[in-house]
Design a protein around this motif. Structure first.
Motif, PDB file in Angstrom:
ATOM      1  N   ASN A   6      11.047  -9.764  14.872  1.00 41.15           N
ATOM      2  CA  ASN A   6      10.013 -10.331  15.733  1.00 41.15           C
ATOM      3  C   ASN A   6       8.744 -10.551  14.915  1.00 41.15           C
ATOM      4  O   ASN A   6       8.633 -10.099  13.763  1.00 41.15           O
ATOM      5  N   LEU A   7       7.785 -11.263  15.494  1.00 36.57           N
ATOM      6  CA  LEU A   7       6.586 -11.625  14.747  1.00 36.57           C
ATOM      7  C   LEU A   7       5.805 -10.412  14.265  1.00 36.57           C
ATOM      8  O   LEU A   7       5.285 -10.406  13.137  1.00 36.57           O
ATOM      9  N   ASN A   8       5.707  -9.386  15.093  1.00 36.13           N
ATOM     10  CA  ASN A   8       4.979  -8.183  14.681  1.00 36.13           C
ATOM     11  C   ASN A   8       5.612  -7.553  13.447  1.00 36.13           C
ATOM     12  O   ASN A   8       4.905  -7.077  12.542  1.00 36.13           O
ATOM     13  N   GLU A   9       6.937  -7.555  13.392  1.00 37.24           N
ATOM     14  CA  GLU A   9       7.633  -6.991  12.243  1.00 37.24           C
ATOM     15  C   GLU A   9       7.410  -7.840  10.994  1.00 37.24           C
ATOM     16  O   GLU A   9       7.246  -7.306   9.894  1.00 37.24           O
ATOM     17  N   ILE A  10       7.400  -9.152  11.173  1.00 37.28           N
ATOM     18  CA  ILE A  10       7.169 -10.046  10.028  1.00 37.28           C
ATOM     19  C   ILE A  10       5.751  -9.882   9.497  1.00 37.28           C
ATOM     20  O   ILE A  10       5.528  -9.803   8.282  1.00 37.28           O
ATOM     21  N   VAL A  11       4.787  -9.807  10.413  1.00 35.89           N
ATOM     22  CA  VAL A  11       3.391  -9.629  10.009  1.00 35.89           C
ATOM     23  C   VAL A  11       3.221  -8.303   9.269  1.00 35.89           C
ATOM     24  O   VAL A  11       2.550  -8.234   8.229  1.00 35.89           O
ATOM     25  N   ALA A  12       3.814  -7.234   9.805  1.00 36.80           N
ATOM     26  CA  ALA A  12       3.722  -5.924   9.163  1.00 36.80           C
ATOM     27  C   ALA A  12       4.336  -5.966   7.768  1.00 36.80           C
ATOM     28  O   ALA A  12       3.802  -5.377   6.815  1.00 36.80           O
ATOM     29  N   GLN A  13       5.451  -6.670   7.623  1.00 35.12           N
ATOM     30  CA  GLN A  13       6.122  -6.805   6.325  1.00 35.12           C
ATOM     31  C   GLN A  13       5.227  -7.550   5.342  1.00 35.12           C
ATOM     32  O   GLN A  13       5.100  -7.158   4.172  1.00 35.12           O
ATOM     33  N   TRP A  14       4.625  -8.636   5.817  1.00 41.50           N
ATOM     34  CA  TRP A  14       3.722  -9.427   4.975  1.00 41.50           C
ATOM     35  C   TRP A  14       2.542  -8.592   4.491  1.00 41.50           C
ATOM     36  O   TRP A  14       2.240  -8.554   3.290  1.00 41.50           O
ATOM     37  N   LEU A  15       1.889  -7.884   5.415  1.00 39.97           N
ATOM     38  CA  LEU A  15       0.707  -7.093   5.062  1.00 39.97           C
ATOM     39  C   LEU A  15       1.053  -5.969   4.099  1.00 39.97           C
ATOM     40  O   LEU A  15       0.256  -5.618   3.226  1.00 39.97           O
ATOM     41  N   SER A  16       2.245  -5.387   4.263  1.00 38.54           N
ATOM     42  CA  SER A  16       2.643  -4.284   3.385  1.00 38.54           C
ATOM     43  C   SER A  16       2.839  -4.746   1.942  1.00 38.54           C
ATOM     44  O   SER A  16       2.733  -3.941   1.015  1.00 38.54           O
ATOM     45  N   GLU A  17       3.105  -6.033   1.747  1.00 38.20           N
ATOM     46  CA  GLU A  17       3.320  -6.569   0.407  1.00 38.20           C
ATOM     47  C   GLU A  17       2.067  -7.170  -0.206  1.00 38.20           C
ATOM     48  O   GLU A  17       2.059  -7.525  -1.389  1.00 38.20           O
ATOM     49  N   CYS A  18       1.006  -7.298   0.609  1.00 32.88           N
ATOM     50  CA  CYS A  18      -0.251  -7.841   0.094  1.00 32.88           C
ATOM     51  C   CYS A  18      -0.996  -6.762  -0.692  1.00 32.88           C
ATOM     52  O   CYS A  18      -1.109  -5.628  -0.241  1.00 32.88           O
ATOM     53  N   ASP A  19      -1.500  -7.104  -1.833  1.00 26.69           N
ATOM     54  CA  ASP A  19      -2.266  -6.162  -2.648  1.00 26.69           C
ATOM     55  C   ASP A  19      -3.735  -6.238  -2.235  1.00 26.69           C
ATOM     56  O   ASP A  19      -4.574  -6.806  -2.942  1.00 26.69           O
ATOM     57  N   ILE A  20      -4.037  -5.677  -1.059  1.00 18.38           N
ATOM     58  CA  ILE A  20      -5.380  -5.774  -0.488  1.00 18.38           C
ATOM     59  C   ILE A  20      -5.803  -4.429   0.086  1.00 18.38           C
ATOM     60  O   ILE A  20      -4.969  -3.546   0.313  1.00 18.38           O
ATOM     61  N   LEU A  21      -7.092  -4.281   0.313  1.00 16.06           N
ATOM     62  CA  LEU A  21      -7.615  -3.062   0.909  1.00 16.06           C
ATOM     63  C   LEU A  21      -7.191  -2.966   2.374  1.00 16.06           C
ATOM     64  O   LEU A  21      -6.950  -3.987   3.024  1.00 16.06           O
ATOM     65  N   PRO A  22      -7.119  -1.745   2.924  1.00 18.78           N
ATOM     66  CA  PRO A  22      -6.770  -1.586   4.341  1.00 18.78           C
ATOM     67  C   PRO A  22      -7.689  -2.381   5.264  1.00 18.78           C
ATOM     68  O   PRO A  22      -7.226  -2.946   6.263  1.00 18.78           O
ATOM     69  N   SER A  23      -8.971  -2.439   4.947  1.00 25.67           N
ATOM     70  CA  SER A  23      -9.916  -3.185   5.784  1.00 25.67           C
ATOM     71  C   SER A  23      -9.601  -4.676   5.757  1.00 25.67           C
ATOM     72  O   SER A  23      -9.716  -5.367   6.774  1.00 25.67           O
ATOM     73  N   THR A  24      -9.180  -5.178   4.598  1.00 26.75           N
ATOM     74  CA  THR A  24      -8.802  -6.585   4.479  1.00 26.75           C
ATOM     75  C   THR A  24      -7.525  -6.856   5.262  1.00 26.75           C
ATOM     76  O   THR A  24      -7.385  -7.906   5.903  1.00 26.75           O
ATOM     77  N   GLY A 174     -14.988  -4.764  -1.724  1.00 27.86           N
ATOM     78  CA  GLY A 174     -13.860  -4.891  -2.623  1.00 27.86           C
ATOM     79  C   GLY A 174     -13.560  -3.647  -3.437  1.00 27.86           C
ATOM     80  O   GLY A 174     -12.608  -3.640  -4.217  1.00 27.86           O
ATOM     81  N   ARG A 175     -14.355  -2.590  -3.267  1.00 33.90           N
ATOM     82  CA  ARG A 175     -14.120  -1.343  -3.999  1.00 33.90           C
ATOM     83  C   ARG A 175     -13.435  -0.321  -3.086  1.00 33.90           C
ATOM     84  O   ARG A 175     -13.481  -0.435  -1.864  1.00 33.90           O
ATOM     85  N   THR A 176     -12.837   0.677  -3.708  1.00 35.77           N
ATOM     86  CA  THR A 176     -12.145   1.719  -2.939  1.00 35.77           C
ATOM     87  C   THR A 176     -12.871   3.048  -2.987  1.00 35.77           C
ATOM     88  O   THR A 176     -12.502   3.984  -2.284  1.00 35.77           O
ATOM     89  N   GLU A 177     -13.912   3.146  -3.824  1.00 35.92           N
ATOM     90  CA  GLU A 177     -14.646   4.403  -3.962  1.00 35.92           C
ATOM     91  C   GLU A 177     -16.139   4.168  -3.801  1.00 35.92           C
ATOM     92  O   GLU A 177     -16.641   3.064  -4.031  1.00 35.92           O
ATOM     93  N   LYS A 178     -16.838   5.230  -3.436  1.00 37.77           N
ATOM     94  CA  LYS A 178     -18.293   5.172  -3.313  1.00 37.77           C
ATOM     95  C   LYS A 178     -18.890   5.601  -4.652  1.00 37.77           C
ATOM     96  O   LYS A 178     -19.392   6.716  -4.812  1.00 37.77           O
TER      97      LYS A 178
END
Length: 311
Positions: A6-24, A174-178
């Protein structure tokens, strides 16, 4: 879609493979949800839209008065998603080749003058907790040039002293640390003490929260942006090019006007390259030309010569 997912599963799969921050990732998910919501409202099957629907969606966003930056951002997320779907063999990339809207020359946001910034701060009623929160929030953006995402990430434990100076640890965009610090103005330190005076201490607790009854959630950047727009409107500053980011531009432009060198401005703004910082030099130069235009001096010189000739 050529898949049983289903679309939710596809979206979750896509996001899991993106090399991006959780906020992005959350931002991508939100923007893609807007696309699916538009499809549903238009009576289109969300599993089988066509290329023309992407074009119509882009045109719809433009008719709604969304900024070019927003339109491009929303359409780009759609393009990225269907590019992933094509690579996985789920469907054709219906968004391939859809062009971004061409941005007009000029700055997307304008800075405030020092007088406008002062009026903005003075307009806030600090006898109530929401006023104390907003006064502190706007001070950090005006005196330190913080972005809305950087303001959102501030926790109570991020404040400290270094060599006798009050500082704030900042997690830059774009950073992960303070891992950067900014020095606080004495007025900001005073406003901070007033705002947190009645708060229980917890180093990991968010600084800026909702004060609605029974709700102490962290303010997200969209809410912060909306608050700033409302505060600007309260002093009669309502313009498409005035927003929360204008406060950051104000900080940068006023530094240049005060003669701060560009390398220091770069560091204060958290830029990685002075080419990005040049925008504030250009802003300061435009304001200088506006209020001290050489055309006046030239005109006066010509007219003075003309008057002498008449004599």
């Amino acid at each position: 879609m050529r898949t049983t997912l289903n679309l939710n599963e596809i979206v979750a799969q896509w996001l899991s493979e993106c090399d991006i921050l959780p906020s992005t990732a959350r931002d991508y998910e939100r923007k893609l949800a807007l696309w699916f919501r538009w499809l549903s409202a238009a009576g289109v099957d969300t599993r089988s839209p066509e290329r023309r629907h992407v074009v119509e969606y882009k045109q719809y966003l433009q008719r709604e008065g969304r900024s070019l930056l927003t339109v491009n951002s929303l359409v780009t997320v759609v393009k990225l998603f269907y590019g992933f779907c094509e690579r996985r063999g789920y469907c054709d990339n219906i968004a391939a080749g859809i062009r971004s809207s061409r941005r007009r020359s000029g700055y997307s946001k304008l800075p405030l003058t020092a007088e406008q910034a002062r009026r903005l701060l003075e307009s806030i009623d600090t006898t109530i907790v929401i006023g104390r929160r907003d006064r502190l929030m706007l001070s950090l953006m005006l005196f330190n040039g913080l972005r809305t995402c950087e303001v959102e990430r501030i926790d109570l434990g991020d404040f400290a002293e270094r060599e006798g100076e009050p500082v704030l640890a900042v997690q830059r965009k774009g950073r992960t640390e303070k891992n950067e610090i900014v020095v606080l103005h004495p007025d900001t330190v005073e406003r901070l003490a007033e705002y947190v005076a009645d708060r229980p201490w917890n180093a990991s607790a968010p600084l800026f929260i909702s004060h609605k009854p029974g709700c102490d959630n962290r303010l997200v950047r969209q809410t912060i942006g909306r608050i700033v727009k409302q505060r600007l409107a309260c002093i009669g500053l309502s313009h498409p090019k005035l927003s929360a980011h204008s406060l950051r531009h104000t900080f940068g432009a006023l530094m240049v006007e005060q003669g701060v060198d560009i390398e220091t401005v770069k560091d204060m703004m958290g830029h990685s390259d002075t080419r990005t910082t040049r925008i504030y030099v250009e802003m300061a130069q435009q304001r200088k030309l506006l209020h001290h235009s050489p055309s006046r001096a030239v005109g006066n010189l010509i007219l003075s010569d003309l008057n002498r000739t008449d004599d």
